[in-house]
Design an enzyme around this catalytic site. Structure first.
Site, short mmCIF file in Angstrom:
data_model
loop_
_atom_site.label_atom_id
_atom_site.label_comp_id
_atom_site.label_asym_id
_atom_site.label_seq_id
_atom_site.Cartn_x
_atom_site.Cartn_y
_atom_site.Cartn_z
N HIS A 19 -31.71 -28.05 -74.73
CA HIS A 19 -31.93 -28.61 -73.39
C HIS A 19 -30.74 -28.35 -72.47
O HIS A 19 -30.86 -28.49 -71.26
CB HIS A 19 -32.17 -30.12 -73.52
CG HIS A 19 -33.30 -30.66 -72.70
ND1 HIS A 19 -34.29 -29.88 -72.13
CD2 HIS A 19 -33.62 -31.94 -72.36
CE1 HIS A 19 -35.14 -30.65 -71.48
NE2 HIS A 19 -34.76 -31.90 -71.61
N TYR A 64 -28.09 -37.22 -66.56
CA TYR A 64 -29.09 -36.98 -67.59
C TYR A 64 -30.23 -36.20 -66.94
O TYR A 64 -30.49 -36.30 -65.74
CB TYR A 64 -29.58 -38.25 -68.30
CG TYR A 64 -28.52 -38.82 -69.21
CD1 TYR A 64 -28.31 -38.29 -70.48
CD2 TYR A 64 -27.69 -39.84 -68.77
CE1 TYR A 64 -27.31 -38.78 -71.29
CE2 TYR A 64 -26.67 -40.33 -69.58
CZ TYR A 64 -26.48 -39.79 -70.84
OH TYR A 64 -25.48 -40.26 -71.64
N ASN A 112 -38.86 -32.32 -66.92
CA ASN A 112 -38.51 -33.51 -66.13
C ASN A 112 -37.31 -33.31 -65.21
O ASN A 112 -37.23 -33.93 -64.16
CB ASN A 112 -38.29 -34.71 -67.05
CG ASN A 112 -39.60 -35.20 -67.64
OD1 ASN A 112 -40.65 -35.14 -67.00
ND2 ASN A 112 -39.55 -35.66 -68.87
#
EC number: 3.1.1.29
Length: 186
Positions: A19, A64, A112
């Site tokens: 990620h 994040y 996201n």
């Protein structure tokens, strides 16, 4: 002025995970262009420098992944950066490890971090470099897969894709993104 953003998660536990390939690409650009990522503001860490006469800002949001837009939009507003002078680099499950796909615009595709960026910018019309991480195998959950580290077998392909993404960013400083797409998507 150009803004190049790599998406990822902050913290040592996320370093070198799938990620975080966007962060890895920003680190490569910072090294290549001798730009120190030492400014902490706008919920991110960033640095600026001049490359081939063009001012460039490199940003790693520290919000994040799912809140990346909270860092990107305020920095763009502060520096008055137009959306066409912005590119985002991030991981993509639908592309094989080591491969890139450049796009001028599009949906979040289930990512996201991109969804947050679209939400905060109010548009899907921004340039992106999608960096392949492939899909999990053997029934592994997607969340465990993207937060896992690359295998030793994948590392050479990962390093190659980081280099190619950095090359694409470097060319984008002097050429239209559409032209760069034609080169790097072939």
């Amino acid at each position: 002025m150009k803004l190049i953003v790599g998406l990822g998660n902050p913290g040592r536990e996320y370093e070198l995970t799938r990620h975080n390939i966007g962060f890895m690409a920003i680190d490569e650009l910072a090294k290549r262009w001798n730009i120190s990522l030492n400014e902490q503001k706008f919920k991110g860490v960033f640095g600026a420098g001049f490359v081939n006469g063009e001012k460039v800002i490199l940003l790693k949001p520290l919000t994040y992944m799912n809140l990346s837009g909270e860092s990107i939009r305020p920095l763009m507003d502060y520096y008055k950066i137009d959306v066409e002078d912005f590119v985002v680099l991030y991981d993509d499950l639908d592309i094989p490890v080591g491969k890139l796909r450049l796009r001028m615009k599009g949906s979040a595709g289930g990512h996201n971090g991109v969804k947050s960026t679209i939400s905060h910018l109010g548009t899907q019309e921004f340039q992106r470099i999608r960096m392949g991480i492939d899909r999990p195998k053997n029934g592994m959950k997607v969340v465990d897969y993207v937060l896992g580290r690359f295998t030793s077998e994948e590392i050479p392909d990962v390093n190659h894709s980081i280099e190619k993404a950095a090359d694409a960013c470097e060319e984008w400083l002097n050429k239209p993104f559409l032209q760069i797409m034609n080169t790097f998507n072939s």
